[in-house]
Design an enzyme around this catalytic site. Structure first.
Site, mmCIF file in Angstrom:
data_model
loop_
_atom_site.group_PDB
_atom_site.id
_atom_site.type_symbol
_atom_site.label_atom_id
_atom_site.label_comp_id
_atom_site.label_asym_id
_atom_site.label_seq_id
_atom_site.Cartn_x
_atom_site.Cartn_y
_atom_site.Cartn_z
ATOM 1 N N PRO A 197 0.789 -1.226 0.000
ATOM 2 C CA PRO A 197 0.000 0.000 0.000
ATOM 3 C C PRO A 197 0.825 1.283 0.000
ATOM 4 O O PRO A 197 1.848 1.370 0.683
ATOM 5 C CB PRO A 197 -0.826 -0.097 1.291
ATOM 6 N N ASN A 198 0.360 2.211 -0.799
ATOM 7 C CA ASN A 198 0.924 3.567 -0.891
ATOM 8 C C ASN A 198 2.257 3.656 -1.627
ATOM 9 O O ASN A 198 2.775 4.756 -1.826
ATOM 10 C CB ASN A 198 1.064 4.220 0.507
ATOM 11 N N ARG A 222 3.973 11.129 -1.996
ATOM 12 C CA ARG A 222 3.932 10.951 -0.543
ATOM 13 C C ARG A 222 5.269 11.351 0.103
ATOM 14 O O ARG A 222 6.336 11.082 -0.472
ATOM 15 C CB ARG A 222 3.584 9.494 -0.180
ATOM 16 N N TYR A 237 10.652 9.406 1.222
ATOM 17 C CA TYR A 237 10.663 8.429 0.126
ATOM 18 C C TYR A 237 11.262 8.959 -1.181
ATOM 19 O O TYR A 237 11.396 8.200 -2.142
ATOM 20 C CB TYR A 237 9.234 7.916 -0.123
ATOM 21 N N ASN A 254 8.221 -5.362 -1.056
ATOM 22 C CA ASN A 254 8.116 -4.270 -0.096
ATOM 23 C C ASN A 254 6.647 -4.226 0.328
ATOM 24 O O ASN A 254 5.823 -3.608 -0.335
ATOM 25 C CB ASN A 254 8.532 -2.941 -0.730
ATOM 26 N N ALA A 300 3.250 -0.858 4.749
ATOM 27 C CA ALA A 300 2.741 -0.903 6.128
ATOM 28 C C ALA A 300 2.423 -2.324 6.591
ATOM 29 O O ALA A 300 2.516 -2.632 7.786
ATOM 30 C CB ALA A 300 1.507 -0.016 6.252
ATOM 31 N N GLU A 360 13.409 -8.799 1.113
ATOM 32 C CA GLU A 360 12.555 -7.717 1.603
ATOM 33 C C GLU A 360 13.247 -6.382 1.319
ATOM 34 O O GLU A 360 14.447 -6.255 1.564
ATOM 35 C CB GLU A 360 12.408 -7.936 3.120
ATOM 36 N N HIS A 369 12.958 -2.104 1.859
ATOM 37 C CA HIS A 369 12.303 -0.893 2.371
ATOM 38 C C HIS A 369 13.091 0.303 1.888
ATOM 39 O O HIS A 369 14.319 0.352 2.052
ATOM 40 C CB HIS A 369 12.215 -0.902 3.901
ATOM 41 N N SER A 409 12.869 3.460 2.904
ATOM 42 C CA SER A 409 13.356 4.289 4.019
ATOM 43 C C SER A 409 14.045 3.403 5.055
ATOM 44 O O SER A 409 13.896 2.176 5.032
ATOM 45 C CB SER A 409 12.171 5.011 4.669
ATOM 46 N N ARG A 457 13.030 5.161 12.318
ATOM 47 C CA ARG A 457 11.783 5.923 12.330
ATOM 48 C C ARG A 457 10.977 5.550 13.578
ATOM 49 O O ARG A 457 11.571 5.220 14.599
ATOM 50 C CB ARG A 457 11.027 5.655 11.021
HETATM 51 C C1 DQA Z 1 8.212 1.267 3.723
HETATM 52 C C2 DQA Z 1 8.288 1.510 5.232
HETATM 53 C C3 DQA Z 1 6.951 1.232 5.891
HETATM 54 O O1 DQA Z 1 7.041 1.444 7.293
HETATM 55 C C4 DQA Z 1 5.876 2.141 5.342
HETATM 56 O O2 DQA Z 1 4.634 1.816 5.887
HETATM 57 C C5 DQA Z 1 5.843 2.157 3.849
HETATM 58 C C6 DQA Z 1 7.072 2.032 3.081
HETATM 59 C C7 DQA Z 1 9.515 1.655 3.000
HETATM 60 O O3 DQA Z 1 9.668 1.261 1.846
HETATM 61 O O4 DQA Z 1 10.339 2.379 3.562
HETATM 62 O O5 DQA Z 1 4.787 2.368 3.251
HETATM 63 O O6 DQA Z 1 8.024 -0.134 3.506
#
Ligand code: DQA
Length: 142
Positions: free
Chosen positions: A9-10, A17, A22, A73, A76, A97, A99, A101, A106
């Site tokens: 998501p997102n 965003r 990001y 990835n 959330a 995996e 990420h 960020s 964080r």
């Molecule tokens: C994320 C880190 C997650 O905590 C966050 O909810 C994301 C992106 C990252 O790629 O840094 O949506 O997975």
């Protein structure tokens, strides 16, 4: 080699965003970057994104016997989803995996990854380049 990239998501909101976290690259340009990198490395890659946990589970299930590796990835859902962990365990495909960020620097709730124990590697905080590093990992490791 056939790799499947799954984004949660997102991630489709990249470039819009929280740019301070990001970056400014759009999701569309990330996808083309992943595709051209895979082409350069002579491997096949499929890229998918969903805002729904069940869709991600289904994408993992459908990968069974079709892909040599998964780059995921879960966004959330990383921090909450036993369903995604179980799907990865079910298909038993080597998984990295990613990420964008640095989740370890964080909020405390981002430090927990439900899938980390299953994954062969976690690439964290390398920006969108993390996806390309994940491809490199598979090229070296499979
Ligand atoms: C994320 C880190 C997650 O905590 C966050 O909810 C994301 C992106 C990252 O790629 O840094 O949506 O997975």
């Amino acid at each position: 080699m056939k790799l499947l990239v799954i984004n949660g998501p997102n991630i489709n909101m990249l470039g819009v965003r929280e740019k301070n976290i990001y970056g400014t690259k759009t999701y569309k340009s990330l996808v083309s970057e992943i595709r051209s990198y895979a082409k350069k490395k002579h491997i096949s890659v499929s890229v998918t994104q969903s805002n729904y946990e069940g869709d991600i589970v289904t994408a993992i299930q459908k990968a069974y016997k079709k892909y040599d590796g998964i780059i995921i990835n879960p966004a959330a859902y990383t921090h909450t989803s036993i369903a995604i962990l179980d799907a990865l365990k079910a298909v038993n495909i080597k998984t990295v995996e990613v990420h964008i960020s640095n989740v370890n620097k964080r909020e405390a709730f981002r430090r927990k990854s439900m899938i980390k124990s299953y994954c062969a590697k976690s690439i964290i905080g390398k920006g969108t380049n993390g996806y390309l590093l994940a491809i490199d990992y598979f090229l070296k490791d499979i």
